[in-house]
Design a protein around this motif. Structure first.
Motif, short mmCIF file in Angstrom:
data_model
loop_
_atom_site.label_atom_id
_atom_site.label_comp_id
_atom_site.label_asym_id
_atom_site.label_seq_id
_atom_site.Cartn_x
_atom_site.Cartn_y
_atom_site.Cartn_z
N LEU A 84 -14.29 -12.41 5.20
CA LEU A 84 -14.28 -11.08 4.61
C LEU A 84 -12.90 -10.47 4.73
CD1 LEU A 84 -17.55 -9.35 5.91
CD2 LEU A 84 -17.09 -10.15 3.61
N LYS A 85 -12.49 -9.71 3.71
CA LYS A 85 -11.26 -8.95 3.79
C LYS A 85 -11.42 -7.90 4.89
CE LYS A 85 -8.78 -10.69 0.43
NZ LYS A 85 -7.45 -11.26 0.62
N GLY A 86 -10.31 -7.55 5.53
CA GLY A 86 -10.35 -6.62 6.66
C GLY A 86 -11.02 -5.31 6.36
N ASN A 87 -10.70 -4.71 5.19
CA ASN A 87 -11.29 -3.42 4.87
C ASN A 87 -12.79 -3.54 4.61
OD1 ASN A 87 -10.59 -4.83 2.47
ND2 ASN A 87 -10.90 -2.96 1.28
N THR A 88 -13.21 -4.66 4.01
CA THR A 88 -14.64 -4.88 3.76
C THR A 88 -15.39 -5.04 5.08
OG1 THR A 88 -14.08 -6.03 1.70
CG2 THR A 88 -16.31 -6.33 2.54
N TYR A 89 -14.81 -5.82 5.99
CA TYR A 89 -15.44 -6.03 7.30
C TYR A 89 -15.56 -4.71 8.06
CZ TYR A 89 -15.90 -7.60 12.16
OH TYR A 89 -16.32 -7.76 13.45
N TYR A 243 -6.31 1.50 2.60
CA TYR A 243 -6.22 2.61 3.54
C TYR A 243 -7.50 2.67 4.36
CZ TYR A 243 -5.67 7.37 5.35
OH TYR A 243 -5.55 8.46 6.18
N TYR A 244 -7.38 2.50 5.67
CA TYR A 244 -8.53 2.55 6.57
C TYR A 244 -8.69 3.97 7.09
CZ TYR A 244 -8.31 -2.54 6.76
OH TYR A 244 -8.30 -3.87 6.44
N ASP A 245 -9.91 4.47 7.03
CA ASP A 245 -10.20 5.79 7.58
C ASP A 245 -11.54 5.72 8.30
OD1 ASP A 245 -10.37 8.42 8.23
OD2 ASP A 245 -10.57 9.19 6.20
N HIS A 246 -11.55 5.04 9.46
CA HIS A 246 -12.78 4.86 10.23
C HIS A 246 -12.60 5.42 11.63
CE1 HIS A 246 -14.75 2.59 7.16
NE2 HIS A 246 -13.88 1.60 7.19
N ALA A 247 -13.73 5.76 12.21
CA ALA A 247 -13.67 6.27 13.58
C ALA A 247 -13.05 5.23 14.51
CB ALA A 247 -15.08 6.63 14.06
N SER A 254 -2.87 -1.09 5.26
CA SER A 254 -2.72 -2.53 5.41
C SER A 254 -2.54 -3.12 4.01
CB SER A 254 -3.94 -3.14 6.09
OG SER A 254 -3.77 -4.53 6.28
N VAL A 255 -1.85 -4.24 3.93
CA VAL A 255 -1.66 -4.92 2.65
C VAL A 255 -2.49 -6.19 2.63
CG1 VAL A 255 -0.03 -6.16 1.18
CG2 VAL A 255 0.62 -3.97 2.19
N HIS A 256 -3.27 -6.38 1.58
CA HIS A 256 -4.11 -7.57 1.43
C HIS A 256 -3.77 -8.28 0.13
CE1 HIS A 256 -7.55 -5.82 4.09
NE2 HIS A 256 -6.48 -6.14 4.77
N THR A 257 -3.98 -9.58 0.12
CA THR A 257 -3.92 -10.31 -1.14
C THR A 257 -5.19 -9.98 -1.91
OG1 THR A 257 -4.96 -12.20 -0.04
CG2 THR A 257 -2.54 -12.20 -0.20
N HIS A 312 -2.74 7.40 -1.22
CA HIS A 312 -3.99 6.63 -1.13
C HIS A 312 -5.07 7.31 -1.97
CE1 HIS A 312 -5.97 9.45 1.67
NE2 HIS A 312 -4.80 9.54 2.26
N GLN A 313 -6.18 6.64 -2.13
CA GLN A 313 -7.22 7.06 -3.06
C GLN A 313 -7.71 8.48 -2.79
OE1 GLN A 313 -10.15 4.12 -3.99
NE2 GLN A 313 -11.73 5.59 -4.48
N GLY A 314 -7.90 8.83 -1.51
CA GLY A 314 -8.39 10.15 -1.16
C GLY A 314 -7.48 11.25 -1.67
N THR A 315 -6.17 11.06 -1.48
CA THR A 315 -5.18 12.05 -1.93
C THR A 315 -5.19 12.16 -3.45
OG1 THR A 315 -3.78 11.46 -0.04
CG2 THR A 315 -2.75 12.69 -1.82
#
Length: 416
Positions: A84-89, A243-247, A254-257, A312-315
């Motif tokens: 799994l990609k990091g953001n998906t995980y 862009y990670y925004d988790h507790a 982070s950059v992903h392929t 990022h998407q939120g902005t």
């Protein structure tokens, strides 16, 4: 072996015994050689449990499953999950810990029933008011966790199979149709941003490029100057900015392929796209802006804020909400009878808008698939079908209008 009987002179099987207090017990050895004992108040009850143990043994179900909770299986899933990609995980972990664990995570995996999951999903929709897309994410991780439980011999079958489909049917929830801007709405949106006297003019390049390339948000925000060829008029997409925004872990980039090979692609620039890149470059040079961010070795990002940091998407979605409001206020101020107004939309709507324009222009489906980076051709076909159906309705509406005009003409001629 000597035959043994209980006080009621019933023959006891191997492993069975009657205790002095009248309770019955059964001793057996699991596949790992570990000894176990179960107890029951009656011989009938004991033998029912023996039958269950025999079925479990036959089906390869673990004898220690009785003491394992859903949360325990989630921890096992976390240790085993790969690919799994990091953001998906991170998103899956977030969904499980915030929604599943507090409600049903403590339940024993062997006691968990399909009805428990149905009640859980209904609670998320009816009481918590979650959108079906969020429940879909929760279901995805829960289904994977239960798959691990099946594979490791804790349960026989995945009780969450097809459960989300049932939820959608019972709640009469269809597939949420993505909305594209109409041609008039698209022109209004971009024309509003083009005006240099608006405080939102600096947003024009990124939203114009988004609207005219169909790139995903992470692909746009992750673009570097070295990824574009202004002379050749091509954009190379080979990574995405996440862009990670988790507790857990806080907020960070982070950059992903790309998730799939189809995500690696080149996109030809329309003239408006090329001009938008040039305008962004001039704007940054005029205001002395420079990218100060380095993410996983990547730097030189194109789209930055006034501090040289990344977007990022939120902005971007927050900016869209302000733009839509201001643009519509101006439209109302014109006092036109039926002004064109911008609907509420997100960055992803601009990707869908570009796809719609391609279909309307009759662009080859394979070209559309390659340009958008769709791995699955059915994704492209879904959009194509939706758009062509709308075009058909529109064309038949025009046809009906012409037929009505002809009828009115004949009626007038006849009356004359």
């Amino acid at each position: 072996m000597e035959k043994r009987y209980d006080k009621k002179h019933r023959l006891l099987k191997t492993g069975e015994s009657e205790r002095p207090d009248g309770y019955y017990q059964y001793r057996y050895t699991d596949r790992k050689g570990k000894r176990h004992t179960i107890t029951a108040g009656t011989l009938e009850e004991l033998r029912k449990r023996e039958e269950q143990i025999a079925r479990d043994k036959s089906d390869g179900i673990r004898t220690d499953a009785q003491n394992v909770s859903l949360d325990d299986i989630f921890d096992l899933w976390r240790r085993l999950k790969r690919g799994l990609k990091g953001n998906t995980y991170q998103n899956y972990c977030y969904m499980y810990r915030n929604f599943v664990s507090p409600e049903i995570g403590m339940l024993r995996i062997t006691a968990l029933k399909r009805s428990d999951l149905k009640a859980f999903y209904n609670m998320l929709v009816d009481e918590r008011g979650l959108k079906i897309a969020t429940v879909d994410n929760i279901h995805t991780v829960l289904h994977q966790v239960l798959d691990v439980a099946v594979e490791d011999g804790y349960i026989r079958m995945n009780i969450s199979d097809n459960l989300l489909k049932e939820l959608k049917q019972t709640h009469n929830i269809g597939r949420e149709r993505k909305k594209a801007l109409t041609v008039a709405e698209q022109e209004l949106f971009l024309d509003f941003l083009r005006k240099e006297n608006t405080p939102y003019h600096h947003w024009y390049p990124i939203f114009s490029i988004m609207t005219n390339t169909g790139m995903r948000v992470g692909e746009i925000t992750g673009l570097r100057w070295e990824d574009i060829d202004l002379d050749g008029g091509m954009i190379e997409v080979n990574h995405t900015l996440v862009y990670y925004d988790h507790a857990e872990g806080g907020c960070y980039f982070s950059v992903h392929t790309p998730k799939t090979k189809a995500g690696n692609r080149t996109i030809p620039m329309l003239e408006d796209v090329k001009e938008a890149f040039i305008e962004e470059k001039c704007y940054q040079e005029l205001n002395g802006l420079k990218c100060n961010a380095t993410v996983d070795g990547y730097t030189g990002f194109i789209f930055i804020n006034r501090f040289g940091n990344l977007q990022h998407q939120g902005t971007l979605n927050k900016a869209l909400r302000r733009i839509i409001r201001e643009c519509n206020d101006l439209q109302f101020a014109k006092h036109e009878k039926s002004p064109v107004l911008l609907p509420r939309f997100s960055c992803h709507s601009l990707r869908h808008t570009f796809t719609t324009r391609l279909v309307e222009a009759g662009v080859n489906l394979k070209v559309i698939q390659d340009t958008l980076g769709h791995k699955d051709f059915t994704t492209t076909m879904d959009v194509y079908t939706d758009v062509t159906n709308e075009l058909k309705k529109r064309e038949f509406g025009n046809l009906q209008e012409k037929i009505d005009q002809q009828k009115r003409g004949k009626d007038r001629a006849g009356n004359g």
